[in-house]
Design a protein around this motif. Structure first.
Motif, PDB file in Angstrom:
ATOM      1  N   ILE A   1      -1.218  -0.577   9.324  1.00 36.32           N
ATOM      2  CA  ILE A   1      -1.688  -0.294  10.686  1.00 36.32           C
ATOM      3  C   ILE A   1      -0.571   0.337  11.501  1.00 36.32           C
ATOM      4  CG2 ILE A   1      -2.338  -1.388  12.883  1.00 36.32           C
ATOM      5  CD1 ILE A   1      -4.042  -3.376  11.152  1.00 36.32           C
ATOM      6  N   GLU A   2       0.635  -0.231  11.419  1.00 40.77           N
ATOM      7  CA  GLU A   2       1.769   0.304  12.174  1.00 40.77           C
ATOM      8  C   GLU A   2       2.075   1.741  11.761  1.00 40.77           C
ATOM      9  OE1 GLU A   2       5.016  -2.467  11.746  1.00 40.77           O
ATOM     10  OE2 GLU A   2       4.030  -3.986  12.981  1.00 40.77           O
ATOM     11  N   LEU A   3       2.091   2.003  10.457  1.00 34.93           N
ATOM     12  CA  LEU A   3       2.401   3.351   9.967  1.00 34.93           C
ATOM     13  C   LEU A   3       1.325   4.362  10.351  1.00 34.93           C
ATOM     14  CD1 LEU A   3       3.799   2.478   6.428  1.00 34.93           C
ATOM     15  CD2 LEU A   3       5.091   3.391   8.373  1.00 34.93           C
ATOM     16  N   ARG A   4       0.054   3.997  10.143  1.00 30.95           N
ATOM     17  CA  ARG A   4      -1.042   4.920  10.464  1.00 30.95           C
ATOM     18  C   ARG A   4      -1.105   5.196  11.963  1.00 30.95           C
ATOM     19  NH1 ARG A   4      -6.042   2.053   8.143  1.00 30.95           N
ATOM     20  NH2 ARG A   4      -4.659   0.286   8.362  1.00 30.95           N
ATOM     21  N   THR A   5      -0.888   4.161  12.766  1.00 29.14           N
ATOM     22  CA  THR A   5      -0.931   4.333  14.218  1.00 29.14           C
ATOM     23  C   THR A   5       0.228   5.194  14.692  1.00 29.14           C
ATOM     24  OG1 THR A   5      -2.019   2.192  14.453  1.00 29.14           O
ATOM     25  CG2 THR A   5      -1.009   3.124  16.427  1.00 29.14           C
ATOM     26  N   ALA A   6       1.419   4.915  14.200  1.00 26.89           N
ATOM     27  CA  ALA A   6       2.587   5.709  14.604  1.00 26.89           C
ATOM     28  C   ALA A   6       2.370   7.186  14.280  1.00 26.89           C
ATOM     29  CB  ALA A   6       3.851   5.181  13.922  1.00 26.89           C
ATOM     30  N   GLN A   7       1.800   7.452  13.108  1.00 26.03           N
ATOM     31  CA  GLN A   7       1.530   8.840  12.717  1.00 26.03           C
ATOM     32  C   GLN A   7       0.517   9.474  13.672  1.00 26.03           C
ATOM     33  OE1 GLN A   7      -0.109   9.244   8.791  1.00 26.03           O
ATOM     34  NE2 GLN A   7       0.131  11.469   8.785  1.00 26.03           N
ATOM     35  N   GLY A   8      -0.556   8.776  13.974  1.00 26.33           N
ATOM     36  CA  GLY A   8      -1.572   9.294  14.886  1.00 26.33           C
ATOM     37  C   GLY A   8      -1.024   9.527  16.282  1.00 26.33           C
ATOM     38  N   LEU A   9      -0.161   8.634  16.737  1.00 26.12           N
ATOM     39  CA  LEU A   9       0.429   8.788  18.070  1.00 26.12           C
ATOM     40  C   LEU A   9       1.361   9.997  18.116  1.00 26.12           C
ATOM     41  CD1 LEU A   9       1.146   5.050  18.935  1.00 26.12           C
ATOM     42  CD2 LEU A   9      -0.673   6.498  19.864  1.00 26.12           C
TER      43      LEU A   9
END
Length: 185
Positions: free
Chosen positions: A25-33
């Motif tokens: 979740i942290e990795l996917r969210t950081a990428q999207g942000l």
């Protein structure tokens, strides 16, 4: 995550699958942000048991809302606590001070001996300490008391999942020979 302590295994209160999911979740969210917010945004994503905390600074209210919308589209996110500030980015010295405050809070928890420090995730942003974890009401209250006693803490925000004392007893400790998830000593 687990560690062997005196013949017992101290186990993270999340399952291994949830721990992996939190990292994902942290990795996917950081990428999207990164793809959707301006380069000037300073956003930290912390996931614990699929409950996600957003901290940092964005330049406009629309970016704060966009960050939350992005998170709400990420698979397996249970809830979002959006603590982004619409403000200029914190300075390097502010971030360094926040890291020191987090370290002091964690050390104080370890020193207290009446709180299982590894049950808590501590995040500090602009002097505000965010306490996360799957904890009992007793543990939550004690952790807040400990954090209040640390210099540099301006405010404390609880981002807990409260469990019962009975739930804690079932997950607390297992003899090392009963767990396949032991860490090398």
């Amino acid at each position: 995550g687990s560690a062997v302590m005196g013949g017992f295994v101290a186990i993270d209160r999340r399952t291994a699958g949830i721990q992996l999911e939190d990292e994902s979740i942290e990795l996917r969210t950081a990428q999207g942000l990164r793809q959707n917010l301006s380069n000037a945004a300073h956003v930290n994503v912390t996931s614990y048991n699929r409950q996600v905390l957003l901290t940092g600074e964005v330049s406009k209210a629309q970016d704060k809302q966009l960050a939350e919308q992005i998170l709400n589209r990420v698979e397996n996110v249970r809830s979002v606590v959006n603590e982004l500030a619409v403000a200029p980015n914190s300075s390097l010295s502010d971030r360094t001070n926040d890291a020191l405050v987090s370290g002091k809070v964690k050390a104080s928890m370890i020193d207290s001996r009446d709180v299982f420090a590894s049950a808590f995730k501590v995040v500090t942003e602009r002097g505000t300490v965010y306490l996360m974890g799957r904890v009992t009401q007793r543990e939550a209250t004690r952790a807040v008391e400990i954090a209040r006693g640390v210099s540099g803490v301006q405010k404390i925000i609880r981002v807990f999942e409260i469990i019962t004392e009975e739930e804690l007893k079932t997950m607390q400790y297992q003899p090392a020979n009963e767990s396949a998830a032991t860490a090398p000593a």
